[in-house]
Write an enzyme that holds these catalytic residues in place. Sequence first.
Site, PDB file in Angstrom:
ATOM      1  N   ASN A   1       8.575  70.108  36.304  1.00 51.67           N
ATOM      2  CA  ASN A   1       9.129  69.350  35.771  1.00 51.67           C
ATOM      3  C   ASN A   1       9.812  69.548  34.075  1.00 51.67           C
ATOM      4  O   ASN A   1       9.494  68.349  33.156  1.00 51.67           O
ATOM      5  CB  ASN A   1       8.753  67.549  35.937  1.00 51.67           C
ATOM      6  CG  ASN A   1       7.975  67.111  35.345  1.00 51.67           C
ATOM      7  OD1 ASN A   1       6.932  67.735  35.701  1.00 51.67           O
ATOM      8  ND2 ASN A   1       8.390  65.210  35.104  1.00 51.67           N
TER       9      ASN A   1
ATOM     10  N   HIS B   1      -2.997  68.330  39.996  1.00 54.05           N
ATOM     11  CA  HIS B   1      -1.279  67.998  39.853  1.00 54.05           C
ATOM     12  C   HIS B   1      -1.161  67.395  37.721  1.00 54.05           C
ATOM     13  O   HIS B   1      -2.181  66.517  37.845  1.00 54.05           O
ATOM     14  CB  HIS B   1      -1.175  66.625  40.413  1.00 54.05           C
ATOM     15  CG  HIS B   1       0.326  66.246  40.288  1.00 54.05           C
ATOM     16  ND1 HIS B   1       1.069  65.927  40.418  1.00 54.05           N
ATOM     17  CD2 HIS B   1       0.626  65.820  38.654  1.00 54.05           C
ATOM     18  CE1 HIS B   1       1.706  65.237  40.590  1.00 54.05           C
ATOM     19  NE2 HIS B   1       1.576  65.242  39.251  1.00 54.05           N
TER      20      HIS B   1
ATOM     21  N   HIS C   1      -0.230  61.824  44.244  1.00 56.91           N
ATOM     22  CA  HIS C   1      -1.151  60.657  43.724  1.00 56.91           C
ATOM     23  C   HIS C   1      -0.369  59.764  44.178  1.00 56.91           C
ATOM     24  O   HIS C   1       0.379  58.509  44.204  1.00 56.91           O
ATOM     25  CB  HIS C   1      -0.208  60.885  42.379  1.00 56.91           C
ATOM     26  CG  HIS C   1       0.719  60.613  42.435  1.00 56.91           C
ATOM     27  ND1 HIS C   1       3.089  60.525  43.162  1.00 56.91           N
ATOM     28  CD2 HIS C   1       1.980  61.577  41.611  1.00 56.91           C
ATOM     29  CE1 HIS C   1       3.248  61.436  42.877  1.00 56.91           C
ATOM     30  NE2 HIS C   1       3.592  61.924  41.793  1.00 56.91           N
TER      31      HIS C   1
ATOM     32  N   LYS D   1       7.593  71.999  44.655  1.00 59.42           N
ATOM     33  CA  LYS D   1       7.837  70.614  44.190  1.00 59.42           C
ATOM     34  C   LYS D   1       8.732  69.780  44.817  1.00 59.42           C
ATOM     35  O   LYS D   1       9.863  70.584  44.059  1.00 59.42           O
ATOM     36  CB  LYS D   1       6.908  70.058  42.655  1.00 59.42           C
ATOM     37  CG  LYS D   1       6.952  69.143  42.382  1.00 59.42           C
ATOM     38  CD  LYS D   1       5.707  68.342  42.827  1.00 59.42           C
ATOM     39  CE  LYS D   1       5.936  66.610  42.671  1.00 59.42           C
ATOM     40  NZ  LYS D   1       5.309  66.603  41.527  1.00 59.42           N
TER      41      LYS D   1
ATOM     42  N   ALA E   1       7.087  57.026  32.299  1.00 57.04           N
ATOM     43  CA  ALA E   1       6.111  57.296  32.724  1.00 57.04           C
ATOM     44  C   ALA E   1       5.435  58.181  32.825  1.00 57.04           C
ATOM     45  O   ALA E   1       6.128  59.228  32.861  1.00 57.04           O
ATOM     46  CB  ALA E   1       7.040  56.786  34.505  1.00 57.04           C
TER      47      ALA E   1
ATOM     48  N   HIS F   1       3.813  61.027  27.481  1.00 52.40           N
ATOM     49  CA  HIS F   1       4.316  61.369  26.494  1.00 52.40           C
ATOM     50  C   HIS F   1       4.388  60.172  24.825  1.00 52.40           C
ATOM     51  O   HIS F   1       3.077  59.111  24.953  1.00 52.40           O
ATOM     52  CB  HIS F   1       5.737  59.864  27.236  1.00 52.40           C
ATOM     53  CG  HIS F   1       5.930  60.241  28.190  1.00 52.40           C
ATOM     54  ND1 HIS F   1       7.031  60.888  29.066  1.00 52.40           N
ATOM     55  CD2 HIS F   1       5.627  59.604  30.039  1.00 52.40           C
ATOM     56  CE1 HIS F   1       7.489  61.444  29.668  1.00 52.40           C
ATOM     57  NE2 HIS F   1       6.815  60.403  30.544  1.00 52.40           N
TER      58      HIS F   1
ATOM     59  N   HIS G   1       6.087  64.496  45.836  1.00 53.66           N
ATOM     60  CA  HIS G   1       6.622  63.275  44.942  1.00 53.66           C
ATOM     61  C   HIS G   1       7.157  62.256  46.044  1.00 53.66           C
ATOM     62  O   HIS G   1       8.739  62.322  46.289  1.00 53.66           O
ATOM     63  CB  HIS G   1       7.440  63.180  44.121  1.00 53.66           C
ATOM     64  CG  HIS G   1       7.150  61.969  42.881  1.00 53.66           C
ATOM     65  ND1 HIS G   1       6.802  62.047  41.926  1.00 53.66           N
ATOM     66  CD2 HIS G   1       7.392  60.956  43.189  1.00 53.66           C
ATOM     67  CE1 HIS G   1       6.545  60.551  41.215  1.00 53.66           C
ATOM     68  NE2 HIS G   1       7.009  59.726  42.201  1.00 53.66           N
TER      69      HIS G   1
ATOM     70  N   HIS H   1       1.178  67.721  34.407  1.00 54.29           N
ATOM     71  CA  HIS H   1       2.515  67.975  33.603  1.00 54.29           C
ATOM     72  C   HIS H   1       1.685  68.498  31.945  1.00 54.29           C
ATOM     73  O   HIS H   1       0.969  67.667  31.013  1.00 54.29           O
ATOM     74  CB  HIS H   1       2.892  66.543  33.137  1.00 54.29           C
ATOM     75  CG  HIS H   1       3.025  66.072  34.493  1.00 54.29           C
ATOM     76  ND1 HIS H   1       4.711  66.344  35.183  1.00 54.29           N
ATOM     77  CD2 HIS H   1       2.892  65.182  35.070  1.00 54.29           C
ATOM     78  CE1 HIS H   1       4.541  66.201  36.234  1.00 54.29           C
ATOM     79  NE2 HIS H   1       3.839  65.381  36.955  1.00 54.29           N
TER      80      HIS H   1
ATOM     81  N   ASP I   1      -2.465  64.104  37.934  1.00 51.52           N
ATOM     82  CA  ASP I   1      -0.902  63.335  37.284  1.00 51.52           C
ATOM     83  C   ASP I   1      -0.843  63.192  35.390  1.00 51.52           C
ATOM     84  O   ASP I   1      -0.422  62.303  35.858  1.00 51.52           O
ATOM     85  CB  ASP I   1      -0.553  62.499  38.006  1.00 51.52           C
ATOM     86  CG  ASP I   1       1.048  62.412  38.474  1.00 51.52           C
ATOM     87  OD1 ASP I   1       1.359  62.924  37.649  1.00 51.52           O
ATOM     88  OD2 ASP I   1       1.961  61.151  38.578  1.00 51.52           O
TER      89      ASP I   1
HETATM   90  C1  NCD Z   1       4.911  61.811  35.247  1.00 51.60           C
HETATM   91  C2  NCD Z   1       5.752  62.789  34.376  1.00 51.60           C
HETATM   92  O1  NCD Z   1       6.092  62.124  33.365  1.00 51.60           O
HETATM   93  O2  NCD Z   1       5.957  64.375  34.232  1.00 51.60           O
HETATM   94  N1  NCD Z   1       5.183  60.710  34.945  1.00 51.60           N
HETATM   95  C3  NCD Z   1       4.262  60.130  35.989  1.00 51.60           C
HETATM   96  O3  NCD Z   1       4.633  58.629  36.170  1.00 51.60           O
HETATM   97  N2  NCD Z   1       4.115  60.078  37.018  1.00 51.60           N
HETATM   98  C4  NCD Z   1       5.875  62.807  36.583  1.00 51.60           C
HETATM   99  C5  NCD Z   1       6.010  62.837  37.537  1.00 51.60           C
HETATM  100  O4  NCD Z   1       4.588  62.936  38.340  1.00 51.60           O
HETATM  101  O5  NCD Z   1       6.075  61.166  38.580  1.00 51.60           O
HETATM  102 ZN    ZN Z   2       2.846  64.153  38.256  1.00 51.68          ZN
END
Ligand code: NCD
Ligand code: ZN
Length: 336
Positions: A41, A13, A171, A99, A258, A248, A136, A15, A244
């Site tokens: 995403n 998992h 998660h 997902k 988040a 950002h 999720h 991003h 996860d």
């Molecule tokens: C993730 C994201 O920023 O893409 N953020 C997070 O807080 N985990 C998305 C997710 O997995 O919820």
């Molecule tokens: Zn995630």
Amino acid sequence: MADLEIRLPDDFHVHLRQGQAMAAYVARTAAHFGRFLAMPNVVPPLSTAGSLADYRLAVTAAVAAAGFDAEPVMCFKLLPGMGRDAVFACAAAGAKAGKYYPAGATTNSSDGIADPGSVSDELDAMEAAGLVLSVHAEDPRSPALEREAAFLPVVDRMVAHHRGLRIVVEHLSTAAAVDAVKLWPERVSATISAHHLAFTIDDMMGDRLDPSYFCRPVLKGARDREALVQAATAGSPRFFFGSDSAPHPPAAKAAGSAGCYSSPVAMSLLAAVFEAAGRLDRLEAFVSENGARFYGLPYNTGKLGLSRSPWTVPSELDGVTPLAAGRLLAWTAARL
Ligand code: NCD
Ligand code: ZN
């Protein structure tokens, strides 16, 4: 010589984002992980065979540029009304998972699922195609700390109605979710992140507010963390690692996004958590075996070395404040 050698781990998992930023995030992941489930995403979402193929190419090119031997495992975003044929097309394009984002639960999820019944046909198609449903599990209409527990009945209904569907609850953040997973049949597994194993809500806001620890699901208290550590270290094949990692840049963080950028520190944190639990011997199953087995993938052949060699996490990596910035971590990870 590393103090501990394990089979090269997988991250089920992560991003990796898109565009220019992706190269650095991919390099961080490929440095420690042989395979990684790339989350869909992005904008527009990875919901078609074509977009999956393009994204795989972009990620694979970034891996090659980083000089590591690693590969993405593809995951599409389940959209209400996408239809059975689109699901089968994603499977044909090589997706291993789809997902489920509840609408509005997290970053780029406004196009997610508001009514679980609205994707029933798609879930049947996923089951028929042998795809894993990655969930999720949070109800965004509930209070922030109760969202995961509030969503467990929805998972329960999916488990009951789609009797051959393989599901990963992503998660985990609560003892309630750990207990639920144990009660579901073996076709249901769960990922646990390094931050939910290593930190609690007090790391985010007990002293000063630190947005680099702000993620969905929100970090919980000590009892929940202990239940997660117990689940990860008990030797059950039902629980495996998904970072996860969700970087950002500062402007997005300042606007309240988040996500913790955990890829650079995840293996160091995990080694410390497993050592504190007296279970370093079970780290390899958690990060390198249980997930591969659940996804039907062969174990990686490479090795990761973990050394008791302390390092301080820098305040900035790849243009992002990483998780655990400024902390002294006891373990260093490197491919062998
Ligand atoms: C993730 C994201 O920023 O893409 N953020 C997070 O807080 N985990 C998305 C997710 O997995 O919820
Ligand atoms: Zn995630």
